[in-house]
Design a protein around this motif. Structure first.
Motif, PDB file in Angstrom:
ATOM      1  N   LEU A 172     -70.931  27.132 -74.711  1.00  8.00           N
ATOM      2  CA  LEU A 172     -70.191  26.010 -75.285  1.00  8.00           C
ATOM      3  C   LEU A 172     -69.110  26.480 -76.253  1.00  8.00           C
ATOM      4  CD1 LEU A 172     -73.085  23.469 -75.976  1.00  8.00           C
ATOM      5  CD2 LEU A 172     -71.272  23.260 -74.257  1.00  8.00           C
ATOM      6  N   LEU A 173     -69.410  27.477 -77.053  1.00 13.30           N
ATOM      7  CA  LEU A 173     -68.433  27.982 -78.016  1.00 13.30           C
ATOM      8  C   LEU A 173     -67.244  28.645 -77.320  1.00 13.30           C
ATOM      9  CD1 LEU A 173     -70.856  29.398 -80.728  1.00 13.30           C
ATOM     10  CD2 LEU A 173     -69.249  27.499 -81.013  1.00 13.30           C
ATOM     11  N   LYS A 174     -67.488  29.221 -76.153  1.00 12.40           N
ATOM     12  CA  LYS A 174     -66.377  29.789 -75.382  1.00 12.40           C
ATOM     13  C   LYS A 174     -65.497  28.688 -74.816  1.00 12.40           C
ATOM     14  CE  LYS A 174     -68.536  34.162 -73.935  1.00 12.40           C
ATOM     15  NZ  LYS A 174     -69.058  34.949 -72.787  1.00 12.40           N
ATOM     16  N   GLU A 175     -66.140  27.625 -74.308  1.00 10.02           N
ATOM     17  CA  GLU A 175     -65.385  26.545 -73.678  1.00 10.02           C
ATOM     18  C   GLU A 175     -64.754  25.604 -74.697  1.00 10.02           C
ATOM     19  OE1 GLU A 175     -67.671  24.479 -70.755  1.00 10.02           O
ATOM     20  OE2 GLU A 175     -68.417  26.324 -69.818  1.00 10.02           O
ATOM     21  N   TYR A 176     -65.440  25.386 -75.827  1.00 10.20           N
ATOM     22  CA  TYR A 176     -64.960  24.438 -76.834  1.00 10.20           C
ATOM     23  C   TYR A 176     -65.045  25.083 -78.219  1.00 10.20           C
ATOM     24  CZ  TYR A 176     -66.217  21.450 -72.891  1.00 10.20           C
ATOM     25  OH  TYR A 176     -66.346  20.900 -71.646  1.00 10.20           O
ATOM     26  N   PRO A 177     -64.201  26.070 -78.477  1.00  5.30           N
ATOM     27  CA  PRO A 177     -64.304  26.842 -79.712  1.00  5.30           C
ATOM     28  C   PRO A 177     -64.070  26.033 -80.989  1.00  5.30           C
ATOM     29  CG  PRO A 177     -62.275  27.369 -78.561  1.00  5.30           C
ATOM     30  CD  PRO A 177     -63.084  26.556 -77.617  1.00  5.30           C
ATOM     31  N   GLU A 178     -63.468  24.837 -80.864  1.00  7.54           N
ATOM     32  CA  GLU A 178     -63.206  24.033 -82.062  1.00  7.54           C
ATOM     33  C   GLU A 178     -64.122  22.823 -82.162  1.00  7.54           C
ATOM     34  OE1 GLU A 178     -59.063  23.182 -81.801  1.00  7.54           O
ATOM     35  OE2 GLU A 178     -58.473  25.145 -82.546  1.00  7.54           O
ATOM     36  N   SER A 179     -65.152  22.799 -81.355  1.00  3.72           N
ATOM     37  CA  SER A 179     -66.084  21.676 -81.378  1.00  3.72           C
ATOM     38  C   SER A 179     -67.062  21.812 -82.543  1.00  3.72           C
ATOM     39  CB  SER A 179     -66.870  21.618 -80.062  1.00  3.72           C
ATOM     40  OG  SER A 179     -68.004  20.794 -80.203  1.00  3.72           O
ATOM     41  N   GLY A 180     -67.055  20.826 -83.429  1.00  6.99           N
ATOM     42  CA  GLY A 180     -68.001  20.829 -84.536  1.00  6.99           C
ATOM     43  C   GLY A 180     -69.436  20.728 -84.049  1.00  6.99           C
ATOM     44  N   ALA A 214     -70.684  21.899 -81.284  1.00 11.90           N
ATOM     45  CA  ALA A 214     -71.111  23.196 -80.758  1.00 11.90           C
ATOM     46  C   ALA A 214     -71.441  24.165 -81.893  1.00 11.90           C
ATOM     47  CB  ALA A 214     -70.032  23.783 -79.852  1.00 11.90           C
ATOM     48  N   HIS A 215     -70.634  24.115 -82.963  1.00 14.46           N
ATOM     49  CA  HIS A 215     -70.893  25.000 -84.101  1.00 14.46           C
ATOM     50  C   HIS A 215     -72.152  24.581 -84.855  1.00 14.46           C
ATOM     51  CE1 HIS A 215     -67.384  27.725 -84.211  1.00 14.46           C
ATOM     52  NE2 HIS A 215     -66.784  26.741 -83.552  1.00 14.46           N
ATOM     53  N   PHE A 216     -72.364  23.274 -84.951  1.00 18.72           N
ATOM     54  CA  PHE A 216     -73.575  22.809 -85.613  1.00 18.72           C
ATOM     55  C   PHE A 216     -74.818  23.255 -84.843  1.00 18.72           C
ATOM     56  CE2 PHE A 216     -76.677  19.455 -86.843  1.00 18.72           C
ATOM     57  CZ  PHE A 216     -76.695  19.716 -88.210  1.00 18.72           C
ATOM     58  N   LEU A 217     -74.739  23.202 -83.516  1.00 14.06           N
ATOM     59  CA  LEU A 217     -75.832  23.699 -82.680  1.00 14.06           C
ATOM     60  C   LEU A 217     -76.063  25.182 -82.948  1.00 14.06           C
ATOM     61  CD1 LEU A 217     -77.894  23.586 -80.371  1.00 14.06           C
ATOM     62  CD2 LEU A 217     -75.981  23.898 -78.767  1.00 14.06           C
ATOM     63  N   GLN A 218     -74.978  25.932 -83.037  1.00 14.07           N
ATOM     64  CA  GLN A 218     -75.110  27.362 -83.308  1.00 14.07           C
ATOM     65  C   GLN A 218     -75.788  27.616 -84.660  1.00 14.07           C
ATOM     66  OE1 GLN A 218     -71.489  29.431 -84.209  1.00 14.07           O
ATOM     67  NE2 GLN A 218     -72.266  31.435 -83.511  1.00 14.07           N
ATOM     68  N   ALA A 219     -75.438  26.803 -85.654  1.00 10.09           N
ATOM     69  CA  ALA A 219     -76.042  26.957 -86.979  1.00 10.09           C
ATOM     70  C   ALA A 219     -77.546  26.698 -86.926  1.00 10.09           C
ATOM     71  CB  ALA A 219     -75.384  26.001 -87.974  1.00 10.09           C
ATOM     72  N   ARG A 220     -77.946  25.697 -86.152  1.00 14.33           N
ATOM     73  CA  ARG A 220     -79.379  25.398 -86.023  1.00 14.33           C
ATOM     74  C   ARG A 220     -80.121  26.550 -85.340  1.00 14.33           C
ATOM     75  NH1 ARG A 220     -80.566  19.779 -86.611  1.00 14.33           N
ATOM     76  NH2 ARG A 220     -82.375  19.955 -85.243  1.00 14.33           N
ATOM     77  N   ILE A 221     -79.490  27.137 -84.344  1.00 18.69           N
ATOM     78  CA  ILE A 221     -80.113  28.256 -83.625  1.00 18.69           C
ATOM     79  C   ILE A 221     -80.275  29.461 -84.545  1.00 18.69           C
ATOM     80  CG2 ILE A 221     -79.762  29.941 -81.779  1.00 18.69           C
ATOM     81  CD1 ILE A 221     -78.369  27.612 -80.226  1.00 18.69           C
TER      82      ILE A 221
END
Length: 519
Positions: A53-61, A63-70
């Motif tokens: 998701l971060l590759k496809e939508y690098p500016e998506s909040g 997607a970043h929030f999901l990354q923070a949870r992980i």
């Protein structure tokens, strides 16, 4: 939880990019799937999806929030915080998660790490390092024994965090300080890891090795079922299996047997639905003990009916997101109501201990700045006269009037309506000082029947045998005592002496090293 996940995705979190770049529904759908994977503790799959998701939508909040949870679930709190600082906190869910991550990274900032074959231990450098050898022993044995029972072995190393006292533990967990004091909860398995309060912060330690195994059972149950096992069964299986690592099948303490016996006679129960969201939230320590006794004995009954592999079968089925009620009916052959009725009939036929005058002990924490003061020893004595007599005995003992102190302690015992291991040990300890070893041994044996893990009783019993030069027996009790409270220097010194007398060179060297952590 699903409702919460969906509500989290009704908004779009902005970083620095274009609003249009993150508004497409497919992104939200995929992020929702990622959140569900995190909720299921399938962290590897969630991370793989997040990277995509971060590759496809690098500016998506989102997607970043999901990354923070992980990253948080992986135990990398600083990385999670770094990501979260880029995200706005206009929404309650985001603000609360930020607060939790910040509290966790602050509480664990001084942690160091040590690893065993299957576990990562984090703790503050200093005396708590004494715990790691014991923790490695219990958890590596649990890995093998419980893995066989539940047919599950984690691929990842399991993170275990030891917090120095209850204040930071309350800051990083859903429990308040009041919850901890009321329930006696000292450990949790949550957020893809095991968390425990150091036994060094309690007056006499606690049975923390079985507690670690208990929390590891929770870890396995959550991983194997993809977090779809109901809480009551979670707690029941964990309690039922917590002593298996040391080959012990007795999982109910005397106090639990007594409370369950009385509840069955008086038709009093803690309903399964009342155990949500946590047993630690129940109204008092007696209800907590009863709830554990209920659900763990239900699991013994279930294993008796269907065999010990019943747990693994139910967990495997639940991992495919099947409804629990359907799975339970399939493997147990009864609905939950029918099963509870059958269990009750079975439980009433058990030969449970019922000890008059035995009561749940309060969890006693050492007095530390910013926390509640340590519970006074006399509070456990309900009789005012027993308290006064005990206090008088303490004064006489402090002035070396041992025979007079013995008389007052004995009077206090006669006046006390409930069994107090503290009072028993005051009298037994005075017998020790006057070399009346038989009287001390008799008292301590009686007290250990009621509270087998009471550290002072174990240490004093070891001292009885040590004084009589019965070093083999002394070894047994001192080893039990040091595993309940490894922070008592007296027990370490005695063990070093005992090992020396018995010619146990390796054990002596190891004990000297352990002692060095607290000396």
């Amino acid at each position: 939880m699903k409702k919460a996940l969906k509500s989290l995705l009704v908004f779009t979190l902005l970083l620095l990019g274009s609003e249009n770049s993150i508004a497409s529904f497919p992104v939200s759908d995929e992020v929702h799937r990622g959140y569900q994977l995190v909720q299921d503790w399938d962290i590897a799959s969630a991370e793989k999806l997040s990277e995509q998701l971060l590759k496809e939508y690098p500016e998506s909040g989102d997607a970043h929030f999901l990354q923070a949870r992980i990253e948080f679930m992986k135990g990398d709190y600083e990385q999670s915080w770094k990501i979260l600082r880029q995200i706005g906190d206009s929404f309650k869910e985001v603000k609360e998660f930020k607060k939790h991550v910040d509290a966790t990274r602050r509480a664990s900032k001084n942690f160091i790490s040590k690893e065993s074959e299957h576990f990562i231990f984090r703790f503050e450098e200093g005396p708590d390092e004494i715990l790691i050898q014991y923790a490695e022993e219990v958890l590596e044995k649990s890995y093998r024994v419980l893995g066989d029972i539940l047919n599950y072995y984690p691929k990842e190393k399991v993170l275990v965090e030891i917090y120095p006292d209850r204040k930071p533990f309350a800051q990083i967990s859903p429990l308040t300080l009041k919850d901890i004091l009321t329930s006696g909860t000292v450990a949790l398995c949550k957020y893809h890891r095991i968390m425990m309060i150091s036994p060094g912060s309690l007056v006499r330690g606690f049975n923390w090795m079985d507690t670690l195994s208990h929390e590891y059972v929770h870890y396995l149950l959550t991983k194997k079922s993809h977090n779809h096992l109901p809480l009551w069964m979670h707690e029941g299986i964990a309690k039922y299996l917590e002593t298996q690592w040391r080959g012990e099948k007795q999982y109910l303490s005397p106090i639990m047997e007594t409370i369950l016996s009385n509840a069955l006679k008086n038709d009093y129960r803690v309903p399964l639905e009342a155990m949500m969201p946590s047993l630690a939230k129940l109204k008092n320590a007696e209800d907590v003990q009863l709830a554990y006794a209920e659900v763990s004995s239900m699991m013994e009954y279930l294993a008796t009916l269907k065999g010990p592999d019943i747990f693994a079968k139910i967990l495997m089925e639940l991992s495919s997101k099947a409804e629990f009620e359907v799975v339970f009916m399939k493997y147990v052959g009864q609905d939950l109501s029918g099963f509870q009725n059958s269990w009750e009939k079975w439980a009433k036929k058990l030969e449970l201990k019922n000890i008059p005058g035995i009561k749940t002990l309060t969890t006693e924490f050492k007095n530390r700045k910013g926390l509640e003061p340590e519970n006074k020893e006399y509070k456990a004595l309900e009789s005012r006269k027993a308290r006064d007599l005990t206090y008088l005995g303490d004064i006489l003992k402090s002035r070396d009037h041992y025979e007079a102190a013995i008389i007052e302690y004995q009077k206090a015992l006669d006046e006390s309506s409930s069994h107090s291991p503290v009072l028993f040990n005051k009298l037994a300890g005075t017998y020790l000082q006057t070399q009346r070893y038989n009287e001390a041994e008799s008292l301590l044996k009686e007290s250990l029947e009621f509270f087998p893990n009471f550290h002072t009783s174990l240490a004093n019993m070891g001292e009885v045998y040590f004084s009589n030069r019965e070093f083999d027996a002394a070894q047994v009790y001192f080893e039990k005592a040091v595993r309940i409270n490894p922070f008592n220097p007296f027990v370490h010194m005695r063990l070093i002496h005992v090992y020396d007398k018995l010619g146990l060179i390796r054990e002596k060297e190891l004990q000297v090293r352990q002692f060095s952590y607290i000396d």
